[in-house]
Design a protein around this motif. Sequence first.
Motif, PDB file in Angstrom:
ATOM      1  N   THR A  91       0.832  -1.204   0.000  1.00  0.00           N
ATOM      2  CA  THR A  91       0.000   0.000   0.000  1.00  0.00           C
ATOM      3  C   THR A  91       0.873   1.263   0.000  1.00  0.00           C
ATOM      4  O   THR A  91       1.895   1.295  -0.663  1.00  0.00           O
ATOM      5  CB  THR A  91      -0.969  -0.022   1.193  1.00  0.00           C
ATOM      6  N   THR A 120       2.147  -9.747  -1.317  1.00  0.00           N
ATOM      7  CA  THR A 120       1.865  -9.382  -2.704  1.00  0.00           C
ATOM      8  C   THR A 120       1.483 -10.598  -3.532  1.00  0.00           C
ATOM      9  O   THR A 120       0.502 -10.571  -4.267  1.00  0.00           O
ATOM     10  CB  THR A 120       3.094  -8.695  -3.345  1.00  0.00           C
ATOM     11  N   SER A 122      -0.113 -14.098  -4.282  1.00  0.00           N
ATOM     12  CA  SER A 122      -1.282 -14.773  -3.710  1.00  0.00           C
ATOM     13  C   SER A 122      -0.933 -16.096  -3.040  1.00  0.00           C
ATOM     14  O   SER A 122      -1.423 -16.396  -1.942  1.00  0.00           O
ATOM     15  CB  SER A 122      -2.347 -14.994  -4.787  1.00  0.00           C
ATOM     16  N   ASP A 154      -9.168   3.836  -2.293  1.00  0.00           N
ATOM     17  CA  ASP A 154      -8.682   3.608  -3.655  1.00  0.00           C
ATOM     18  C   ASP A 154      -7.168   3.544  -3.731  1.00  0.00           C
ATOM     19  O   ASP A 154      -6.577   3.662  -4.796  1.00  0.00           O
ATOM     20  CB  ASP A 154      -9.183   4.710  -4.599  1.00  0.00           C
ATOM     21  N   ASN A 156      -3.354   2.212  -3.901  1.00  0.00           N
ATOM     22  CA  ASN A 156      -2.708   1.058  -4.524  1.00  0.00           C
ATOM     23  C   ASN A 156      -2.424  -0.011  -3.472  1.00  0.00           C
ATOM     24  O   ASN A 156      -1.997   0.284  -2.362  1.00  0.00           O
ATOM     25  CB  ASN A 156      -1.389   1.475  -5.188  1.00  0.00           C
ATOM     26  N   SER A 158      -4.596  -1.977  -2.039  1.00  0.00           N
ATOM     27  CA  SER A 158      -5.693  -2.260  -1.115  1.00  0.00           C
ATOM     28  C   SER A 158      -6.322  -3.636  -1.367  1.00  0.00           C
ATOM     29  O   SER A 158      -6.915  -4.217  -0.459  1.00  0.00           O
ATOM     30  CB  SER A 158      -6.772  -1.175  -1.201  1.00  0.00           C
ATOM     31  N   GLU A 159      -6.148  -4.168  -2.568  1.00  0.00           N
ATOM     32  CA  GLU A 159      -6.689  -5.494  -2.870  1.00  0.00           C
ATOM     33  C   GLU A 159      -6.015  -6.562  -2.016  1.00  0.00           C
ATOM     34  O   GLU A 159      -6.632  -7.568  -1.670  1.00  0.00           O
ATOM     35  CB  GLU A 159      -6.516  -5.817  -4.357  1.00  0.00           C
ATOM     36  N   SER A 160      -4.749  -6.332  -1.673  1.00  0.00           N
ATOM     37  CA  SER A 160      -4.049  -7.280  -0.809  1.00  0.00           C
ATOM     38  C   SER A 160      -4.721  -7.354   0.561  1.00  0.00           C
ATOM     39  O   SER A 160      -4.912  -8.442   1.118  1.00  0.00           O
ATOM     40  CB  SER A 160      -2.586  -6.855  -0.657  1.00  0.00           C
ATOM     41  N   SER A 162      -7.871  -6.520   1.162  1.00  0.00           N
ATOM     42  CA  SER A 162      -9.192  -7.108   0.943  1.00  0.00           C
ATOM     43  C   SER A 162      -9.106  -8.625   0.843  1.00  0.00           C
ATOM     44  O   SER A 162      -9.984  -9.346   1.333  1.00  0.00           O
ATOM     45  CB  SER A 162      -9.820  -6.535  -0.330  1.00  0.00           C
ATOM     46  N   TYR A 163      -8.046  -9.107   0.213  1.00  0.00           N
ATOM     47  CA  TYR A 163      -7.877 -10.560   0.077  1.00  0.00           C
ATOM     48  C   TYR A 163      -7.710 -11.216   1.445  1.00  0.00           C
ATOM     49  O   TYR A 163      -8.339 -12.238   1.738  1.00  0.00           O
ATOM     50  CB  TYR A 163      -6.662 -10.871  -0.788  1.00  0.00           C
ATOM     51  N   ARG A 166     -10.962 -11.334   3.189  1.00  0.00           N
ATOM     52  CA  ARG A 166     -11.906 -12.313   2.628  1.00  0.00           C
ATOM     53  C   ARG A 166     -11.548 -13.746   2.975  1.00  0.00           C
ATOM     54  O   ARG A 166     -12.421 -14.559   3.299  1.00  0.00           O
ATOM     55  CB  ARG A 166     -11.968 -12.178   1.098  1.00  0.00           C
TER      56      ARG A 166
END
Length: 272
Positions: A91, A120, A122, A154, A156, A158-160, A162-163, A166
């Motif tokens: 991030t 980073t 998966s 938003d 950079n 942030s999907e990490s 969120s993963y 989840r």
Amino acid sequence: MKRYRHYQKDKAILLSCFGSVVEAKKYEDLKDFIEEKFPQIDVFISFSSRSVIKLLAKKGFLYKNLPQLLADTDMAGYRKIIVSSINLFPTDEHEMVKKTAEGFKNFSPSHIRVTKAIFTKSKATTDFLLNLNKKISKKDTANLFIIHGTPLLDINGSESISYVERILPKINPLNFVCSLEGSSPFYALKEYFLREFDRLDVKKVQIVPMLLVSGNHFIKDMNEITDELGEYFETFIASPLTQSEKFNLIEMDEIREIIVKNIEEEIVKLGE
């Protein structure tokens, strides 16, 4: 290029860390570990937090930030520089590391590469979370994983985050995730956690700090959350999985293995 004749040293590894006043030694221990893994390469350490750097200076400990360290290694004549991003998520702190290195590439003849942040890839992230869940889970006990969080939705990387949010509850229905600040903060989710813990007949709650070191956030925030939930359940902070007295991630073998593999990957890309 005439200027390149001054670059006579081969490689350097720069560990780019956020830093900690109370847990600086854990970063130094990581440096020692990396030196053992790469005995032919000079290893240096930088802190990005200016507050930490200034407070440590008052105690007689001199640390530099990444721009200073890049300037030093450039001046020392290192041909190849690997900046190892010691950040859990890719991030804002990790992005600043990348931007700093890109800036130096504009005027330094050194070949500079930046590693990925720890969470980073998966598969490496998934394997670590599966192993961590297995090590800490206890009967009739909910695991509340607490990350630091980010201020912007938003941003950079942030999907990490969120993963992680989840997958942990899917690995184990007694896993829950929140942050200290930013998205999914504890204060907003506290009532939800209380309802879910009651529904699942949870007897105990284990706080799992998803922090590299057990610094001020550990001392202040983790204990505050433990006290708040302690009014309703038997609540405790996860026991350390290393030789440390406090739970942390930076000393864990799996985290260090990811850091080493990230460095090795960039060394290969630098070539001989």
